[in-house]
Scaffold this motif. Sequence first.
Motif, short mmCIF file in Angstrom:
data_model
loop_
_atom_site.label_atom_id
_atom_site.label_comp_id
_atom_site.label_asym_id
_atom_site.label_seq_id
_atom_site.Cartn_x
_atom_site.Cartn_y
_atom_site.Cartn_z
N LYS A 24 78.40 110.29 35.17
CA LYS A 24 77.37 109.88 34.20
C LYS A 24 75.97 110.28 34.68
CE LYS A 24 79.71 106.04 31.92
NZ LYS A 24 81.05 106.02 32.47
N LEU A 25 75.74 110.22 35.98
CA LEU A 25 74.42 110.59 36.50
C LEU A 25 74.18 112.09 36.40
CD1 LEU A 25 74.15 108.26 39.62
CD2 LEU A 25 72.85 108.10 37.48
N VAL A 26 75.18 112.90 36.71
CA VAL A 26 74.97 114.36 36.64
C VAL A 26 75.07 114.87 35.20
CG1 VAL A 26 75.68 114.79 39.01
CG2 VAL A 26 77.37 114.96 37.19
N GLY A 27 75.71 114.11 34.33
CA GLY A 27 75.81 114.50 32.92
C GLY A 27 75.15 113.49 32.01
N ALA A 28 74.01 112.99 32.43
CA ALA A 28 73.36 111.90 31.69
C ALA A 28 73.00 112.30 30.26
CB ALA A 28 72.10 111.44 32.44
N GLU A 29 72.65 113.56 30.06
CA GLU A 29 72.26 113.98 28.71
C GLU A 29 73.44 113.84 27.74
OE1 GLU A 29 71.76 115.92 31.46
OE2 GLU A 29 69.65 115.40 31.70
N GLY A 30 74.62 114.27 28.17
CA GLY A 30 75.80 114.14 27.32
C GLY A 30 76.18 112.70 27.08
N PHE A 31 76.16 111.89 28.13
CA PHE A 31 76.50 110.48 28.00
C PHE A 31 75.48 109.76 27.13
CE2 PHE A 31 76.52 106.09 29.97
CZ PHE A 31 77.64 105.65 29.29
N SER A 32 74.21 110.17 27.22
CA SER A 32 73.19 109.52 26.40
C SER A 32 73.43 109.79 24.92
CB SER A 32 71.78 109.96 26.81
OG SER A 32 71.56 111.31 26.45
N GLY A 33 74.00 110.95 24.59
CA GLY A 33 74.36 111.22 23.19
C GLY A 33 75.41 110.25 22.69
N TYR A 34 76.39 109.93 23.53
CA TYR A 34 77.40 108.95 23.17
C TYR A 34 76.77 107.57 22.98
CZ TYR A 34 81.41 105.82 23.57
OH TYR A 34 82.34 104.83 23.36
N PRO A 41 69.43 101.47 22.43
CA PRO A 41 68.04 101.93 22.55
C PRO A 41 67.85 102.70 23.86
CG PRO A 41 68.19 99.60 23.10
CD PRO A 41 69.56 100.03 22.63
N ALA A 42 66.91 103.63 23.87
CA ALA A 42 66.60 104.44 25.06
C ALA A 42 67.88 104.95 25.72
CB ALA A 42 65.74 103.65 26.04
N PRO A 43 68.66 105.75 25.00
CA PRO A 43 69.98 106.12 25.53
C PRO A 43 69.95 106.91 26.84
CG PRO A 43 69.48 107.32 23.52
CD PRO A 43 68.42 106.30 23.68
N LEU A 44 68.94 107.75 27.06
CA LEU A 44 68.90 108.49 28.32
C LEU A 44 68.63 107.56 29.50
CD1 LEU A 44 69.17 111.20 29.72
CD2 LEU A 44 66.72 111.56 29.36
#
Length: 126
Positions: A24-34, A41-44
């Motif tokens: 999740k930390l290295v792919g935070a952008e993708g996880f934030s989309g989910y 709120p503030a998904p990133l």
Amino acid sequence: MNPHLILAGRVLLSVIFIVSGFGKLVGAEGFSGYLASLGFPAPLAMAYIVGAFELFGGLAILAGYQVRVVAIALALFCLATGVLAHLGDQTALLKNIALAGGFLVLAGSGAGAMAVDKTKRESRYA
């Protein structure tokens, strides 16, 4: 209690959180989309917070550091995640419920003899 079994349980319970938190930390952008699709709120920012919580919580369980407190926090996290993110997926929901149960058992039993906190616990009663 058998210290080897408690250690094995800590290792098995921690692995999923260490791997998932790092991912999740290295792919935070993708996880934030989910997370955004779920309406958080503030998904990133939430992605980084969740990733860090999973990674460091898993590492604490693995090392045997503050196991009772961290196990209760991870049990609550598993239940909340199951309800908020996996309610429509019975397998994922049941996995989270089972993990919560494992963490509650660990909170009840403690870290066992093979833990970072062992010397602190022993000196308190010596």
